[in-house]
Design an enzyme around this catalytic site. Structure first.
Site, PDB file in Angstrom:
ATOM      1  NE  ARG A   1     106.175 -41.641  13.800  1.00 38.83           N
ATOM      2  CZ  ARG A   1     105.620 -40.652  13.123  1.00 38.83           C
ATOM      3  NH1 ARG A   1     104.413 -40.795  12.595  1.00 38.83           N
ATOM      4  NH2 ARG A   1     106.234 -39.514  12.962  1.00 38.83           N
TER       5      ARG A   1
ATOM      6  CE1 TYR B   1     112.280 -46.746  12.670  1.00 32.88           C
ATOM      7  CE2 TYR B   1     109.989 -46.071  12.758  1.00 32.88           C
ATOM      8  CZ  TYR B   1     111.324 -45.805  12.965  1.00 32.88           C
ATOM      9  OH  TYR B   1     111.683 -44.602  13.500  1.00 32.88           O
TER      10      TYR B   1
ATOM     11  CE  LYS C   1     106.075 -40.447  19.309  1.00 29.93           C
ATOM     12  NZ  LYS C   1     107.106 -40.320  18.361  1.00 29.93           N
TER      13      LYS C   1
ATOM     14  CB  SER D   1     108.501 -36.924  13.829  1.00 29.68           C
ATOM     15  OG  SER D   1     107.398 -37.474  14.505  1.00 29.68           O
TER      16      SER D   1
ATOM     17  CB  CYS E   1     110.802 -30.602  14.503  1.00 30.30           C
ATOM     18  SG  CYS E   1     110.088 -30.829  12.865  1.00 30.30           S
TER      19      CYS E   1
ATOM     20  CG  ASP F   1     109.047 -38.879  21.247  1.00 30.57           C
ATOM     21  OD1 ASP F   1     109.187 -38.000  20.391  1.00 30.57           O
ATOM     22  OD2 ASP F   1     108.387 -39.912  21.043  1.00 30.57           O
TER      23      ASP F   1
ATOM     24  NE  ARG G   1     113.560 -42.160  14.748  1.00 28.75           N
ATOM     25  CZ  ARG G   1     113.013 -41.043  15.222  1.00 28.75           C
ATOM     26  NH1 ARG G   1     113.095 -40.756  16.500  1.00 28.75           N
ATOM     27  NH2 ARG G   1     112.375 -40.220  14.414  1.00 28.75           N
TER      28      ARG G   1
HETATM   29  P1  GTP Z   1     111.462 -37.516  17.015  1.00 31.90           P
HETATM   30  O1  GTP Z   1     112.292 -38.466  17.816  1.00 31.90           O
HETATM   31  O2  GTP Z   1     111.248 -37.980  15.612  1.00 31.90           O
HETATM   32  O3  GTP Z   1     110.183 -37.143  17.660  1.00 31.90           O
HETATM   33  O4  GTP Z   1     112.380 -36.205  16.752  1.00 31.90           O
HETATM   34  P2  GTP Z   1     112.889 -34.985  17.664  1.00 31.90           P
HETATM   35  O5  GTP Z   1     111.854 -33.921  17.684  1.00 31.90           O
HETATM   36  O6  GTP Z   1     113.398 -35.477  18.955  1.00 31.90           O
HETATM   37  O7  GTP Z   1     114.103 -34.385  16.790  1.00 31.90           O
HETATM   38  P3  GTP Z   1     115.684 -34.373  17.058  1.00 31.90           P
HETATM   39  O8  GTP Z   1     116.060 -33.624  18.297  1.00 31.90           O
HETATM   40  O9  GTP Z   1     116.178 -35.753  16.945  1.00 31.90           O
HETATM   41  O10 GTP Z   1     116.206 -33.499  15.825  1.00 31.90           O
HETATM   42  C1  GTP Z   1     116.053 -33.904  14.511  1.00 31.90           C
HETATM   43  C2  GTP Z   1     116.936 -33.092  13.587  1.00 31.90           C
HETATM   44  O11 GTP Z   1     116.784 -31.687  13.805  1.00 31.90           O
HETATM   45  C3  GTP Z   1     118.420 -33.394  13.757  1.00 31.90           C
HETATM   46  O12 GTP Z   1     118.983 -33.548  12.481  1.00 31.90           O
HETATM   47  C4  GTP Z   1     118.975 -32.167  14.415  1.00 31.90           C
HETATM   48  O13 GTP Z   1     120.309 -31.943  14.068  1.00 31.90           O
HETATM   49  C5  GTP Z   1     118.044 -31.057  13.934  1.00 31.90           C
HETATM   50  N1  GTP Z   1     117.963 -29.966  14.942  1.00 31.90           N
HETATM   51  C6  GTP Z   1     117.614 -30.104  16.243  1.00 31.90           C
HETATM   52  N2  GTP Z   1     117.674 -28.912  16.893  1.00 31.90           N
HETATM   53  C7  GTP Z   1     118.053 -27.999  15.971  1.00 31.90           C
HETATM   54  C8  GTP Z   1     118.288 -26.576  16.025  1.00 31.90           C
HETATM   55  O14 GTP Z   1     118.149 -25.922  17.053  1.00 31.90           O
HETATM   56  N3  GTP Z   1     118.651 -25.979  14.867  1.00 31.90           N
HETATM   57  C9  GTP Z   1     118.807 -26.677  13.693  1.00 31.90           C
HETATM   58  N4  GTP Z   1     119.160 -26.004  12.607  1.00 31.90           N
HETATM   59  N5  GTP Z   1     118.606 -28.022  13.616  1.00 31.90           N
HETATM   60  C10 GTP Z   1     118.236 -28.663  14.727  1.00 31.90           C
HETATM   61  C1  SPV Z   2     108.598 -39.891  15.902  1.00 33.14           C
HETATM   62  O1  SPV Z   2     108.540 -40.186  14.706  1.00 33.14           O
HETATM   63  O2  SPV Z   2     107.998 -38.900  16.381  1.00 33.14           O
HETATM   64  C2  SPV Z   2     109.436 -40.699  16.822  1.00 33.14           C
HETATM   65  C3  SPV Z   2     109.927 -41.976  16.331  1.00 33.14           C
HETATM   66  O3  SPV Z   2     109.623 -40.341  17.968  1.00 33.14           O
HETATM   67  S1  SPV Z   2     108.744 -43.228  16.326  1.00 33.14           S
HETATM   68  O4  SPV Z   2     108.837 -43.985  17.562  1.00 33.14           O
HETATM   69  O5  SPV Z   2     109.030 -44.073  15.180  1.00 33.14           O
HETATM   70  O6  SPV Z   2     107.417 -42.638  16.227  1.00 33.14           O
HETATM   71 MN    MN Z   3     108.562 -38.351  18.383  1.00 29.05          MN
END
Ligand code: GTP
Ligand code: SPV
Ligand code: MN
Length: 585
Positions: free
Chosen positions: A69, A197, A206, A248, A250, A277, A370
């Site tokens: 983004r 993207y 979003k 994002s 996290c 999400d 992704r």
């Molecule tokens: P968006 O799709 O961008 O909104 O992201 P999201 O919030 O769904 O994040 P996602 O669950 O994909 O996690 C992103 C990164 O954080 C990955 O590399 C995970 O391995 C890491 N991660 C997730 N949960 C944990 C956790 O409990 N501990 C640690 N150390 N890392 C974590």
């Molecule tokens: C984020 O960045 O929080 C996502 C991926 O979930 S996107 O759809 O690119 O915003």
């Molecule tokens: Mn997101």
């Protein structure tokens, strides 16, 4: 063509401007999917993956300049700047139409225009809304097919109503100099040009389900939030639901698909995914807050997803999935990424399309690569994930990446204090957006990039909702990301996060006491079960500690953060003053 005259008129106007060679109206059928997939394969827009290992899976690579983004190119376009607020980029509405109109003029010459009717939310739910996205990208069509309920089903829901979100997307030249993601909340419209993207172009996600929907939610008395939704089922079979807002990359997808530690599995605990999400939340007739996931697929971060960290995500994308910007294993035409938990292939094609070997110094998969996978394929999908009524929320959890300062978990004193905690949330930036990674920035409710209006008004809306919900969820904050002196994460995270969720639910159910501190209620360390977690009580005490010096710095930083908001609610100011007094005495 369908027979809604408002849709037809608008499509006609957009076609007159963008001048496509032909217009294809999508119906959502299987035949249509196969036809478009074949076409995308023939142009190289999609690459077929190993159909034995990954049936129905395809690969797509976006341009190197177009992998995340772009917050600096994302605009809220209203008549008055103050309606977009101090955090959003703003363009005056008619100036934005004029500027983008020039870029859109003739942008689809030589291309096909696809018209995608889609629903955000389950069909025929009070929560749900219809959008139409016009695009010149088959990749967008095939992704929207997974991420939304699209085709005839959406037109059936729309009927002859003029009430739909108008989304216009063109790849344009895929040139960052001519890339704009513009939102017109006053007109229920989104114009996106110059990108191919994810979040920039899958306009239901979003752009609509957060930026436009947050505006509508304020107007109509509901909430659109950057939140996962999960259910925790206890051994008696009772399920309670939690929604959580993390910025994002996290950990939302990971938490939503959590697998309980062995001990808890044996006891009979289960975690069910409703969404990973976005949550749309409304007050139910019973006085609780109810949530639906408006999406029907996951657009999840690939790197770091392994059978160890998130087996449910990996199993979800074993079939019918589109992979974007990961690496391709040359030997067997399957996918690979860093942190997949299997050895790197001897040779791969990296996300840039270059030959890659384990000796390469560059990453094979882009850090924001992704998978787009149907939610219904998730092994732990909740049986209520498409319930038109949604699920009742017991707890709202905020969180982010903080190497220091924020404890593992704490509870707000009440709703208003919880809104304050959300409004001052901070996190280290990730690869999900272009720009520096690892910089601490304040990201209120994880909505900084996604709130479609003045953030001060947004805080006010949260406060108003709190007054209107007779039985509101309790509000918490978590941080899985505290590090030790070597920069290593202290808390095991992932499945072990259930230990924290259980404390949260025990608090909601009035089953456990807590320690009242300057920042909120913190667990008595003994109340978080550590058996099998690999960490001891002293380590947990460290994770729950509140360091006065860092919080003094934190308070000063919060003051600077809040000073940006011209429309900061009085309640938030008062909450700040009270925190400052509790910390500094
Ligand atoms: P968006 O799709 O961008 O909104 O992201 P999201 O919030 O769904 O994040 P996602 O669950 O994909 O996690 C992103 C990164 O954080 C990955 O590399 C995970 O391995 C890491 N991660 C997730 N949960 C944990 C956790 O409990 N501990 C640690 N150390 N890392 C974590
Ligand atoms: C984020 O960045 O929080 C996502 C991926 O979930 S996107 O759809 O690119 O915003
Ligand atoms: Mn997101």
């Amino acid at each position: 063509m369908y027979n809604n005259k408002y849709v037809n008129e608008w499509v006609e106007q957009m076609a007159a401007m963008t001048q496509p060679d032909e217009i294809v109206w999508l119906d959502g059928s299987q035949e249509e999917k196969e036809r478009l997939t074949k076409q995308a394969l023939s142009t190289g827009e999609l690459i077929e993956l190993n159909q034995t290992e990954l049936p129905g899976c395809y690969y797509h690579k976006t341009a190197e300049n177009d992998v995340a983004r772009v917050e600096h190119l994302t605009f809220i376009c209203t008549e008055k700047k103050e309606d977009a607020g101090p955090i959003n980029n703003w363009m005056e509405k008619s100036a934005a139409y004029a500027k983008l109109g020039t870029l859109f003029t003739g942008s689809m010459k030589g291309r096909t225009m696809y018209v995608i009717p889609y629903i955000m939310g389950p069909a025929n739910s009070e929560f749900s809304k219809v959008g139409i996205e016009i695009t010149d990208s088959i990749y967008v069509v095939l992704n929207m097919r997974i991420m939304t309920r699209m085709g005839k089903i959406a037109m059936d829901m729309l009927g002859d109503s003029p009430n739909f979100i108008k989304g216009l997307h063109s790849k344009g030249e895929i040139n960052p100099e001519k890339r704009y993601i513009c939102h017109f909340p006053e007109d229920n419209a989104i114009w996106s040009i110059g990108s191919g993207y994810g979040g920039n172009v899958l306009l239901g996600k979003k752009c609509f389900a957060l930026r436009i929907a947050s505006w509508l939610g304020r107007k109509e008395g509901w909430m659109a939030e950057h939140m996962l939704i999960l259910g925790v089922q206890d051994p008696t079979g009772n399920t309670q639901y939690v929604s959580a807002a993390f910025p994002s990359a996290c950990g939302k997808t990971n938490l939503a698909m959590l697998i309980p530690p062995k001990k808890y599995q044996e006891m009979g605990y289960k975690v069910w995914t409703v969404g990973d999400d976005i949550a749309w939340l409304r007050i139910g007739e019973d006085g609780r807050l109810w949530a639906v996931n408006p999406e029907s697929g996951f657009f999840g971060v690939a790197p770091g997803t392994s059978m160890k960290s998130n087996p449910n995500a990996l199993l979800t994308c074993k079939k019918n999935t589109i992979f974007t910007n990961v690496a391709i294993n040359t030997a067997d035409n399957t996918v690979w990424w860093e942190g997949m938990g299997v050895p790197a292939p001897a040779e791969a094609i990296d996300w840039r399309g270059n030959k890659w070997t384990p000796d390469s110094t560059e990453k094979a998969a882009h850090p924001n690569s992704r998978f787009t996978a149907p939610a219904g394929q998730c092994p732990c999908i909740s049986e209520n994930w498409e319930d038109p009524a949604g699920v009742p929320i017991s707890a709202i959890v905020f969180g982010g990446r903080r190497a220091k300062v924020a404890p593992l978990v704490y509870q707000s004193f009440d709703w208003e204090h919880g809104v304050f905690i959300g409004s001052t949330m901070a996190s280290e930036t990730t690869a999900a957006a272009t720009g520096a990674v690892g910089v601490v920035r304040r990201d209120p409710m994880a909505m900084r990039p996604f709130c479609g209006y003045n953030m001060g008004d947004y805080f006010q809306h949260w406060l108003e909702m709190g007054k209107k919900i007779p039985n509101p969820p309790k509000i918490f904050n978590v941080n899985w990301f505290r590090t030790d002196e070597n920069g290593k994460f202290i808390w095991p995270g992932f499945g072990d996060n259930l230990r924290v969720l259980l404390w949260i639910l025990a608090r909601c159910n009035g089953q456990v006491d807590a320690v009242e501190t300057a920042i909120g209620y913190v667990p008595n360390p003994e109340d978080i079960d550590l058996e099998g977690s690999g960490i001891d009580l002293d380590t947990l005490k460290g994770l729950l500690s509140i360091d006065k010096d860092s919080w003094t710095t934190e308070v000063a930083d919060i003051e600077k953060h809040l000073a940006q908001f011209d429309r900061l609610p009085e309640e938030i100011k008062n909450q700040y003053e009270a925190l400052k007094k509790r910390i500094n005495g």
